[in-house]
Scaffold this motif. Structure first.
Motif, PDB file in Angstrom:
ATOM      1  N   ARG A   1       0.845  -1.212   0.000  1.00 33.15           N
ATOM      2  CA  ARG A   1       0.000   0.000   0.000  1.00 33.15           C
ATOM      3  C   ARG A   1       0.880   1.262   0.000  1.00 33.15           C
ATOM      4  N   GLN A   2       1.924   1.261   0.862  1.00 39.71           N
ATOM      5  CA  GLN A   2       2.815   2.428   0.908  1.00 39.71           C
ATOM      6  C   GLN A   2       3.475   2.659  -0.445  1.00 39.71           C
ATOM      7  N   LYS A   3       3.912   1.576  -1.075  1.00 39.31           N
ATOM      8  CA  LYS A   3       4.574   1.715  -2.386  1.00 39.31           C
ATOM      9  C   LYS A   3       3.578   2.197  -3.443  1.00 39.31           C
ATOM     10  N   THR A   4       2.354   1.720  -3.336  1.00 36.65           N
ATOM     11  CA  THR A   4       1.339   2.148  -4.313  1.00 36.65           C
ATOM     12  C   THR A   4       1.002   3.623  -4.109  1.00 36.65           C
ATOM     13  N   LEU A   5       0.923   4.036  -2.858  1.00 42.67           N
ATOM     14  CA  LEU A   5       0.663   5.460  -2.584  1.00 42.67           C
ATOM     15  C   LEU A   5       1.798   6.309  -3.151  1.00 42.67           C
ATOM     16  N   ARG A   6       3.015   5.794  -2.999  1.00 42.73           N
ATOM     17  CA  ARG A   6       4.168   6.514  -3.571  1.00 42.73           C
ATOM     18  C   ARG A   6       4.031   6.628  -5.091  1.00 42.73           C
ATOM     19  N   LEU A   7       3.653   5.539  -5.725  1.00 43.70           N
ATOM     20  CA  LEU A   7       3.493   5.562  -7.187  1.00 43.70           C
ATOM     21  C   LEU A   7       2.421   6.577  -7.596  1.00 43.70           C
ATOM     22  N   ILE A   8       1.309   6.570  -6.896  1.00 44.86           N
ATOM     23  CA  ILE A   8       0.224   7.511  -7.232  1.00 44.86           C
ATOM     24  C   ILE A   8       0.728   8.954  -7.098  1.00 44.86           C
ATOM     25  N   ARG A   9       1.436   9.218  -5.997  1.00 46.34           N
ATOM     26  CA  ARG A   9       1.978  10.579  -5.781  1.00 46.34           C
ATOM     27  C   ARG A   9       2.959  10.951  -6.876  1.00 46.34           C
ATOM     28  N   GLU A  10       3.842  10.027  -7.224  1.00 42.63           N
ATOM     29  CA  GLU A  10       4.853  10.332  -8.250  1.00 42.63           C
ATOM     30  C   GLU A  10       4.192  10.614  -9.591  1.00 42.63           C
ATOM     31  N   LEU A  11       3.183   9.825  -9.922  1.00 39.62           N
ATOM     32  CA  LEU A  11       2.485  10.065 -11.195  1.00 39.62           C
ATOM     33  C   LEU A  11       1.829  11.441 -11.166  1.00 39.62           C
ATOM     34  N   LYS A  12       1.136  11.728 -10.083  1.00 39.88           N
ATOM     35  CA  LYS A  12       0.443  13.023  -9.996  1.00 39.88           C
ATOM     36  C   LYS A  12       1.437  14.177 -10.021  1.00 39.88           C
ATOM     37  N   ASP A  13       2.575  14.020  -9.330  1.00 39.26           N
ATOM     38  CA  ASP A  13       3.592  15.088  -9.332  1.00 39.26           C
ATOM     39  C   ASP A  13       4.090  15.385 -10.737  1.00 39.26           C
ATOM     40  N   LYS A  14       4.121  14.344 -11.567  1.00 41.26           N
ATOM     41  CA  LYS A  14       4.570  14.536 -12.955  1.00 41.26           C
ATOM     42  C   LYS A  14       3.450  15.034 -13.851  1.00 41.26           C
ATOM     43  N   GLY A  15       2.258  15.211 -13.292  1.00 40.43           N
ATOM     44  CA  GLY A  15       1.127  15.649 -14.104  1.00 40.43           C
ATOM     45  C   GLY A  15       0.474  14.516 -14.875  1.00 40.43           C
ATOM     46  N   VAL A  16       0.763  13.276 -14.482  1.00 39.74           N
ATOM     47  CA  VAL A  16       0.162  12.122 -15.163  1.00 39.74           C
ATOM     48  C   VAL A  16      -1.176  11.804 -14.486  1.00 39.74           C
ATOM     49  N   ARG A  17      -2.218  11.679 -15.283  1.00 37.85           N
ATOM     50  CA  ARG A  17      -3.545  11.429 -14.701  1.00 37.85           C
ATOM     51  C   ARG A  17      -3.719   9.956 -14.330  1.00 37.85           C
ATOM     52  N   ILE A  18      -4.157   9.719 -13.115  1.00 36.25           N
ATOM     53  CA  ILE A  18      -4.541   8.362 -12.694  1.00 36.25           C
ATOM     54  C   ILE A  18      -5.863   8.509 -11.949  1.00 36.25           C
ATOM     55  N   ASP A  19      -6.865   7.750 -12.360  1.00 38.65           N
ATOM     56  CA  ASP A  19      -8.207   7.949 -11.800  1.00 38.65           C
ATOM     57  C   ASP A  19      -8.511   7.016 -10.643  1.00 38.65           C
ATOM     58  N   ALA A  20      -7.963   5.821 -10.699  1.00 41.68           N
ATOM     59  CA  ALA A  20      -8.331   4.850  -9.658  1.00 41.68           C
ATOM     60  C   ALA A  20      -7.227   3.832  -9.465  1.00 41.68           C
ATOM     61  N   VAL A  21      -7.248   3.250  -8.273  1.00 39.76           N
ATOM     62  CA  VAL A  21      -6.369   2.121  -8.015  1.00 39.76           C
ATOM     63  C   VAL A  21      -7.254   0.874  -7.942  1.00 39.76           C
ATOM     64  N   GLY A  22      -6.816  -0.157  -8.654  1.00 37.12           N
ATOM     65  CA  GLY A  22      -7.530  -1.427  -8.622  1.00 37.12           C
ATOM     66  C   GLY A  22      -6.894  -2.345  -7.596  1.00 37.12           C
ATOM     67  N   LEU A  23      -7.721  -2.839  -6.681  1.00 31.70           N
ATOM     68  CA  LEU A  23      -7.268  -3.828  -5.699  1.00 31.70           C
ATOM     69  C   LEU A  23      -7.852  -5.170  -6.130  1.00 31.70           C
ATOM     70  N   GLN A  24      -6.978  -6.087  -6.520  1.00 35.72           N
ATOM     71  CA  GLN A  24      -7.491  -7.345  -7.080  1.00 35.72           C
ATOM     72  C   GLN A  24      -8.339  -8.121  -6.073  1.00 35.72           C
ATOM     73  N   CYS A  25      -7.895  -8.150  -4.814  1.00 37.79           N
ATOM     74  CA  CYS A  25      -8.665  -8.823  -3.755  1.00 37.79           C
ATOM     75  C   CYS A  25      -8.834 -10.327  -4.000  1.00 37.79           C
ATOM     76  N   HIS A  26      -7.725 -10.994  -4.281  1.00 35.60           N
ATOM     77  CA  HIS A  26      -7.728 -12.462  -4.306  1.00 35.60           C
ATOM     78  C   HIS A  26      -7.511 -12.925  -2.866  1.00 35.60           C
ATOM     79  N   PHE A  27      -8.606 -13.139  -2.161  1.00 33.98           N
ATOM     80  CA  PHE A  27      -8.528 -13.429  -0.733  1.00 33.98           C
ATOM     81  C   PHE A  27      -8.544 -14.929  -0.462  1.00 33.98           C
ATOM     82  N   GLN A  28      -8.170 -15.275   0.773  1.00 38.90           N
ATOM     83  CA  GLN A  28      -8.213 -16.670   1.223  1.00 38.90           C
ATOM     84  C   GLN A  28      -8.917 -16.711   2.570  1.00 38.90           C
TER      85      GLN A  28
END
Ligand code: XIL
Length: 393
Positions: free
Chosen positions: A225-252
């Motif tokens: 989650r922390q790494k994904t938040l970092r990725l989202i921030r980095e994309l946004k800082d570069k002006g790259v649009r990202i609308d949503a994060v997909g959580l696959q949710c393959h649970f057990q």
């Protein structure tokens, strides 16, 4: 959104029982179910109401099945191609595009007034090797790999423009290893870390109206989650649009804490300003050593305890698990905008062949005879009781 008044909860609960009864009387008939006379939803898509899509991962041939096709049309309002829009499927050879199976899904979706999600544009699995590597398996020079990535995205996103609501632009780019940010992949070796940003930019340029998602497994867990938040921030800082994060949710079922962790994760992603989608939800009931959902990981053997049928107590535990997941979905209205199950009946689940091949898994909402399992009732009820009366379909 949540129902705190107990008498109202009871009323709504009774109505949801009515919904289950109504569903049972509809049995396996293929027509689009109407809500029950008192307005209680009789199908998942009715129960989801506005603001939440409820979807399934499918293979095109399943849609032609005389029982399964109508069930899909009745229960869901959104589809994802389980395999048939992946890079290897749509561009198996350089410059040769094959849209046959995917277009069959498009046709079905249009006929039944459903939405379609594009899965996916860039992934280290089910992608043709030549896209990022030479014949010897060495990374292509950056410029060449960039041309390949761009050509793929231009052509494929162009083909499905106006037909999909959004794309999993990049799938599973984040490392599972503690202390390592991005996963070592052919695309990254050839292009460098900014392959992710490039893929998003290319997709946006072709279809600015399509939503753009980053999709991964285990990204509800704190480390990823922390790494994904970092990725989202980095994309946004570069002006790259990202609308949503997909959580696959393959649970057990063996990890009953996951829904609680999911709840924290949804809040953290929402705070970062992206929508959240549960993109490949299933609940594995068989023993396995592998966590997550890396399709390249295999276990050679594994026990197969429920070959003949799923015991009632396990079915109940699984239903409770699904109920907890749906509760999380309903706790974040306007943030969680889609929940997609990775298959329909248990026989369609990829978990019959992963991580151990050839087992009998029971991860989904319907059994192999298309009878709704306790898990189905739990999901229908979970979606229904949380709907405010004025949001009923
Ligand atoms: C799986 C499919 O369900 C299988 O049929 C196929 O053999 C392998 O891929 N993460 C993803 C999905 O993003 O595309 C994967 O789907 C499951 C894990």
């Amino acid at each position: 959104m949540r129902i705190s008044d107990p008498s109202r909860y009871r009323r709504t609960f009774l109505k949801s029982l009515g919904a289950t009864a109504a569903w049972l009387t509809l049995g396996r008939l293929g027509h689009a179910a109407e809500p029950t006379p008192d307005g209680t939803p009789a199908t998942l898509r009715q129960a989801a109401g506005p603001g939440l899509l409820v979807g399934a991962g499918v293979m095109s041939r399943q849609l032609d099945d005389p029982q399964l096709g109508p069930l899909v049309a009745r229960e869901f309002n959104c589809l994802t191609a389980e395999n048939e829009m992946k890079p290897l499927s749509v561009q198996p050879e350089k410059g040769r595009f094959d849209y046959g199976p995917a277009d069959r899904i498009v046709e079905f979706v249009e006929k039944h007034e459903m939405k379609l999600v594009g899965h996916n544009l860039c992934w280290h699995q089910q992608s043709p090797p030549w896209m990022y590597q030479d014949d010897a398996g060495n990374p292509l020079p950056r410029e060449q790999a960039l041309v390949n990535l761009r050509a793929h995205i231009d052509t494929v996103v162009g083909h499905f423009k106006g037909k999909v609501i959004g794309w999993d632009v990049v799938n599973e780019a984040i490392s599972d290893k503690g202390g390592e940010y991005l996963r070592d992949t052919p695309a990254r070796r050839a292009l460098g870390d900014d392959y992710i940003a490039k893929a998003f930019e290319f997709a946006r340029a072709v279809d600015p109206d399509a939503q753009l998602y980053y999709n991964d497994y285990s990204n509800e867990n704190p480390d990823k989650r922390q790494k994904t938040l970092r990725l989202i921030r980095e994309l946004k800082d570069k002006g790259v649009r990202i609308d949503a994060v997909g959580l696959q949710c393959h649970f057990q079922t063996k990890y009953p804490d996951a829904p609680r962790i999911l709840n924290e994760a949804v809040a953290a992603y929402a705070a970062e300003g992206v929508k959240v989608m549960l993109t490949e939800l299933d609940v594995d009931v068989l023993p396995r050593a592998t966590g997550g959902a890396e399709v390249g990981t295999r276990e050679r053997t594994g026990s197969n305890p429920y070959k003949d049928r799923l015991p009632a107590d396990v079915a109940r535990i699984q239903a409770g698990y699904y109920a907890n997941v749906i509760r999380v979905v309903r706790q974040h209205p306007g943030v969680v905008t889609r929940v997609t199950f990775w298959g329909t009946h248990d026989g369609t689940s990829w978990l019959n062949d992963w991580p151990v091949r050839g087992r009998t898994n029971h991860a989904l909402l319907w059994d192999r005879d298309l009878k709704p399992k306790p898990a189905y009732g739990a999901v229908l009820k979970g979606l229904t009781v949380s709907l405010e009366p004025n949001r009923r379909p």
